[in-house]
Enzyme design. Structure first.
Site, PDB file in Angstrom:
ATOM      1  CG  HIS A 103      -2.309   0.589   0.827  1.00 11.89           C
ATOM      2  ND1 HIS A 103      -3.465   0.314   1.532  1.00 11.89           N
ATOM      3  CD2 HIS A 103      -2.689   1.435  -0.168  1.00 11.89           C
ATOM      4  CE1 HIS A 103      -4.481   0.979   0.997  1.00 11.89           C
ATOM      5  NE2 HIS A 103      -4.033   1.670  -0.030  1.00 11.89           N
ATOM      6  CG  ASP A 126      -5.851  -0.631   4.653  1.00 14.42           C
ATOM      7  OD1 ASP A 126      -5.707  -1.672   5.306  1.00 14.42           O
ATOM      8  OD2 ASP A 126      -4.922  -0.023   4.108  1.00 14.42           O
ATOM      9  CG  HIS A 128      -3.941  -2.587   8.693  1.00 21.56           C
ATOM     10  ND1 HIS A 128      -4.078  -3.466   7.635  1.00 21.56           N
ATOM     11  CD2 HIS A 128      -3.661  -3.333   9.784  1.00 21.56           C
ATOM     12  CE1 HIS A 128      -3.870  -4.704   8.076  1.00 21.56           C
ATOM     13  NE2 HIS A 128      -3.623  -4.652   9.373  1.00 21.56           N
ATOM     14  CG  ASP A 130      -2.204   1.714   5.412  1.00 19.93           C
ATOM     15  OD1 ASP A 130      -1.907   0.924   6.328  1.00 19.93           O
ATOM     16  OD2 ASP A 130      -2.535   1.336   4.277  1.00 19.93           O
ATOM     17  CG  ASP A 230      -4.774  -3.279   2.025  1.00 22.93           C
ATOM     18  OD1 ASP A 230      -4.873  -4.516   1.891  1.00 22.93           O
ATOM     19  OD2 ASP A 230      -3.830  -2.728   2.613  1.00 22.93           O
ATOM     20  CG  ASP A 232      -5.416  -5.473   4.721  1.00 26.74           C
ATOM     21  OD1 ASP A 232      -6.312  -4.611   4.701  1.00 26.74           O
ATOM     22  OD2 ASP A 232      -4.250  -5.206   5.055  1.00 26.74           O
ATOM     23  CD  GLU A 275      -0.171  -4.441   1.373  1.00 25.23           C
ATOM     24  OE1 GLU A 275       0.367  -5.566   1.369  1.00 25.23           O
ATOM     25  OE2 GLU A 275       0.378  -3.399   1.822  1.00 25.23           O
TER      26      GLU A 275
END
Length: 303
Positions: A103, A126, A128, A130, A230, A232, A275
């Site tokens: 990412h 995402d 997360h 980031d 992303d 994930d 990712e």
């Protein structure tokens, strides 16, 4: 986005994985190609130009940095080259579809788009945040820092990648689907007042309401949407081929609905899917999901 608005797409691969701790996302762009993204998008009605991959010297065996910016020079070179490529394709009136890679590449994609859409809205899908800086990061991995960089925060080295003056306004970012935030990220998001819909909001409100609110929030204040997706964000059962898996992620159909609703706005100007790590995947399942999701974002309808 749909072919009636712009039927010219440019696929750009950025096989960078030195922004992460695990190697393998460098293979993501090719895995997504092998999963059939070109044909998928052509079948929707696009004229697709695959521009190939940004050259990235993904070295092995390097020592991690002691300045909390691991493999900075490699990441910097890839990001700056990606910005140029995105800028070039948009200069020719084409819609960039960027394939990652980790990412960290978003710093290049989004700065390239900002050359053409100054008042850009960013939807950041995402697990997360980031939004770490070199001072808050627990790992030193740059793929956890692109949002801070794009806001003009953190180390000069990351802010200066590409053009330091190309920034995203904090009020023009919407986070969707987060479920794993570091302490520094939680503080940063709260202090900046960034709009965020974590998986709690997705569960509580339902994904349709989340997306309707997010779209309404951005629509009147920006000139176009960039979608940074992303893989994930998806539950690991749906997308096992990512390097930072977190249980409790978005379901397959929830993710499709997110992108279908964005497609209907006709305001999407660029996107990236990042990712995908084939080394961790099961029969290219995650890359195939990325291809299907790209179809939903770019106007693929059953009827």
């Amino acid at each position: 986005m749909n072919p009636e608005i712009n039927d010219k797409l440019s696929i750009i691969g950025c096989p960078l994985d030195m922004g992460a701790s695990l190697r393998g996302a460098r293979l993501g762009p090719e895995a997504i190609r092998l999963a059939g993204i070109v044909k998928r998008l052509e079948d929707i009605g696009y004229e697709v130009r695959d521009t190939g991959d940004i050259p990235v010297p993904n070295h092995l065996g390097l020592e991690r940095s002691d300045n909390n910016l691991n493999y900075l020079e490699i990441v910097k070179a890839a990001v700056e080259e990606l910005e140029k490529r995105v800028d070039h394709e948009m200069s020719e009136g084409r819609f960039p579809v960027v394939l990652g890679g980790d990412h960290a590449i978003a710093m290049g994609t989004i700065r390239g788009v900002l050359n053409h859409v100054e008042n850009l809205g960013v939807l950041w899908f995402d697990a997360h945040g980031d939004i770490n800086t070199d001072e808050t990061t627990p790992s030193g991995n740059i793929h956890g820092m692109p949002v801070a960089s794009l806001l003009g925060l953190g180390s000069y080295e990351l802010r200066a990648m590409g053009h330091e003056n190309l920034k995203v306004k904090k009020e023009n970012i919407v986070y969707i689907g987060q479920r794993d935030l570091d302490a520094g990220e939680r503080s940063m998001i709260k202090d900046l007042g960034i709009k965020v819909y974590t998986m709690h909001e997705v569960d509580y409100m339902g994904i349709k309401k989340v997306m309707e609110e997010a779209i309404e929030y951005l629509s009147d204040r920006v000139d176009g949407f960039h979608v940074s997706f992303d893989m994930d964000i998806l539950d690991p059962e749906v997308a096992p081929g990512t390097g930072t898996k977190v249980p409790g992620g978005m379901a397959y159909r929830e993710a499709h609905l997110c992108l279908e609703l964005l497609a209907k706005t006709k305001k999407v100007v660029s996107c990236e899917f990042v990712e995908v790590n084939p080394i961790l995947d099961v029969v290219n399942k995650t890359a195939e999901a990325a291809v299907a999701l790209s179809g939903s974002l770019l106007g693929e309808w059953l009827i």
